[in-house]
Design a protein around this motif. Structure first.
Motif, PDB file in Angstrom:
ATOM      1  N   CYS A  97      -5.319  -2.156   5.038  1.00 63.19           N
ATOM      2  CA  CYS A  97      -4.952  -1.159   6.044  1.00 63.19           C
ATOM      3  C   CYS A  97      -3.533  -0.639   5.795  1.00 63.19           C
ATOM      4  N   PHE A 156      -2.956   5.149  -0.840  1.00 59.86           N
ATOM      5  CA  PHE A 156      -3.129   6.105   0.262  1.00 59.86           C
ATOM      6  C   PHE A 156      -2.449   5.688   1.561  1.00 59.86           C
ATOM      7  N   GLN A 162     -10.694   0.368  -9.432  1.00 60.04           N
ATOM      8  CA  GLN A 162     -12.094   0.535  -9.044  1.00 60.04           C
ATOM      9  C   GLN A 162     -12.869   1.113 -10.228  1.00 60.04           C
ATOM     10  N   ALA A 185      -4.920   3.797   8.872  1.00 61.36           N
ATOM     11  CA  ALA A 185      -6.262   3.706   8.292  1.00 61.36           C
ATOM     12  C   ALA A 185      -6.549   2.256   7.925  1.00 61.36           C
ATOM     13  N   GLY A 235      -9.833  -0.291   5.899  1.00 59.20           N
ATOM     14  CA  GLY A 235     -11.136  -0.315   5.249  1.00 59.20           C
ATOM     15  C   GLY A 235     -11.587  -1.752   5.061  1.00 59.20           C
ATOM     16  N   GLN A 238     -12.425   9.901   5.046  1.00 64.64           N
ATOM     17  CA  GLN A 238     -11.133  10.219   5.704  1.00 64.64           C
ATOM     18  C   GLN A 238     -10.698  11.625   5.350  1.00 64.64           C
ATOM     19  N   ARG A 284     -19.586   0.444  -7.435  1.00 69.23           N
ATOM     20  CA  ARG A 284     -18.589   0.149  -8.468  1.00 69.23           C
ATOM     21  C   ARG A 284     -19.273  -0.482  -9.668  1.00 69.23           C
ATOM     22  N   PHE A 325      -1.645  -0.016  -1.313  1.00 70.26           N
ATOM     23  CA  PHE A 325      -2.726   0.939  -1.544  1.00 70.26           C
ATOM     24  C   PHE A 325      -2.058   2.293  -1.719  1.00 70.26           C
ATOM     25  N   HIS A 355     -15.337   4.095  -2.576  1.00 70.13           N
ATOM     26  CA  HIS A 355     -14.947   3.584  -1.254  1.00 70.13           C
ATOM     27  C   HIS A 355     -15.228   4.660  -0.203  1.00 70.13           C
TER      28      HIS A 355
END
Ligand code: DAH
Length: 359
Positions: free
Chosen positions: A301, A268, A170, A323, A325, A191, A212, A266, A186
């Motif tokens: 996700c 996270f 990013q 989660a 997005g 969160q 971005r 991802f 993002h």
């Protein structure tokens, strides 16, 4: 002039005067009749009797043939006729026709109303509101966070420590005054803020604008919108995540839209996935939009990474979470078949007004 001829002439002119008189009364009669019969035709009446080639005008021309001694009498008679005709005309004009009377007392409620120009919501707002209402129906509430974010909430707490290669995914706009600040890349940062508040369980969605450093084109922009979702509970599972997203996709698009999950990465989430839906444009047959695969990706996700829970002081042995997005622009483009991201920020009314009746 010889008396004989004079007498002859007088007799002739008298006869003409009699003729004129009878013509006048004939015309009067027909005016009367017309006025009674054709009650709602004032204009036809005017043309026929009072117009420049009407009968009254024509009979006025008879004055030429009237003997000088009769002129006054003829003039008076003709003027009286003209006045009579004008009066009738005014009566006709002012009288309400039976047809008009009938319609004036009765409103025709079946007639379509006058269309008033109405404004329209921006397509991004329409889709954002729709996403919010779908998740609200299954118990999610809306949470918001700042657009100028710090490194911790945007990156570090999300398991992206300094020098983590995924930070390059990013391109970030930093705030010159403080290198710890940036425009959030993002909505996942919300969160972190929500988990840090420490109230469990959590069931939130976070809509918002993100930034971005991208060159603006039909497919990329330096700002756009996302909706982040977070669910943290004692026994949240990947099955819960899937069911939640199935529900969302069916409500957002249509009930028999096809859905698939692909493994992804991802920092996270672990495990992570991306969700695709069958292409709305070609129905899965393959087209430019789905790059001939029949599928289009709509969100990322996964299960919240234990490091992220721990960073936010949540016991990762007790709690689990999922989660997701998604980009609002992307969903809007698919839903309304829009092929250029730039249209969303140009605010061209010709584009925007097409969404007046959109749902
Ligand atoms: N933050 C990701 C992005 O901007 C989207 C995302 C992916 C959010 C996976 C998530 C997730 O919460 O689990 O591309």
């Amino acid at each position: 002039m010889l008396p004989f001829f004079k007498n002859l002439l007088v007799a002739y002119l008298r006869a003409r005067m009699e003729e004129l008189k009878s013509k006048i009364s004939e015309l009067k009669e027909s005016i009367n009749q017309f006025a009674t019969e054709e009650k709602n035709k004032a204009e036809t009446f005017r043309i026929r009797f009072l117009g420049s080639s009407g009968l009254v005008k024509k009979i006025m021309g008879e004055m030429r043939n009237v003997a000088p001694e009769n002129r006054k009498q003829a003039g008076l008679a003709l003027n009286a006729l003209k006045q009579f005709a004008e009066e009738k005309y005014n009566q006709l004009k002012n009288s309400v026709s039976p047809e008009a009377e009938r319609t004036s007392n009765h409103q025709d409620l079946t007639l379509p109303g006058n269309e008033l120009p109405v404004g329209s919501r921006h397509p991004i707002s329409i889709v954002r509101n729709r996403i919010i209402s779908i998740f609200q129906r299954i118990g999610f509430t809306v949470a918001e966070g700042p657009e100028v974010e710090d490194d911790w909430h945007n990156f570090t707490a999300l398991n992206l420590p300094e020098n983590h290669p995924a930070r390059d995914m990013q391109d970030t706009f930093y705030v010159r005054r403080n290198p710890d600040w940036m425009l959030r890349t993002h909505t996942s940062s919300v969160q972190v803020r929500e988990m840090e508040r420490g109230e469990l369980p959590i069931r939130i969605i976070c809509p918002g604008r993100v930034y971005r450093n991208e060159t603006i084109s039909a497919r990329a922009h330096c700002f756009f919108h996302q909706v982040e979702g977070l669910y943290v509970e004692e026994n949240a599972s990947f099955a819960d995540l899937k069911q939640t997203l199935y529900f969302f996709a069916r409500e957002m698009f249509f009930q028999d839209v096809k859905i698939r999950f692909r493994p992804s990465y991802f920092p996270f989430t672990e495990p992570s996935a991306e969700m695709d839906i069958s292409c709305l444009i070609c129905g899965g047959k393959g087209c430019n939009v789905c790059k001939h695969t029949g599928w289009v990706e709509i969100l990322g996700c996964g299960m919240v990474h234990p490091n992220v829970l721990e960073n936010c002081k949540i016991d990762s042995h007790k709690y689990t979470g999922f989660a997701f997005g998604m980009g609002i622009e992307r969903i809007t483009m698919l839903k309304y078949q829009i092929n250029d991201l730039r249209l969303f920020s140009e605010n061209d009314v010709r584009f925007l007004k097409q969404f007046t009746h959109a749902i």
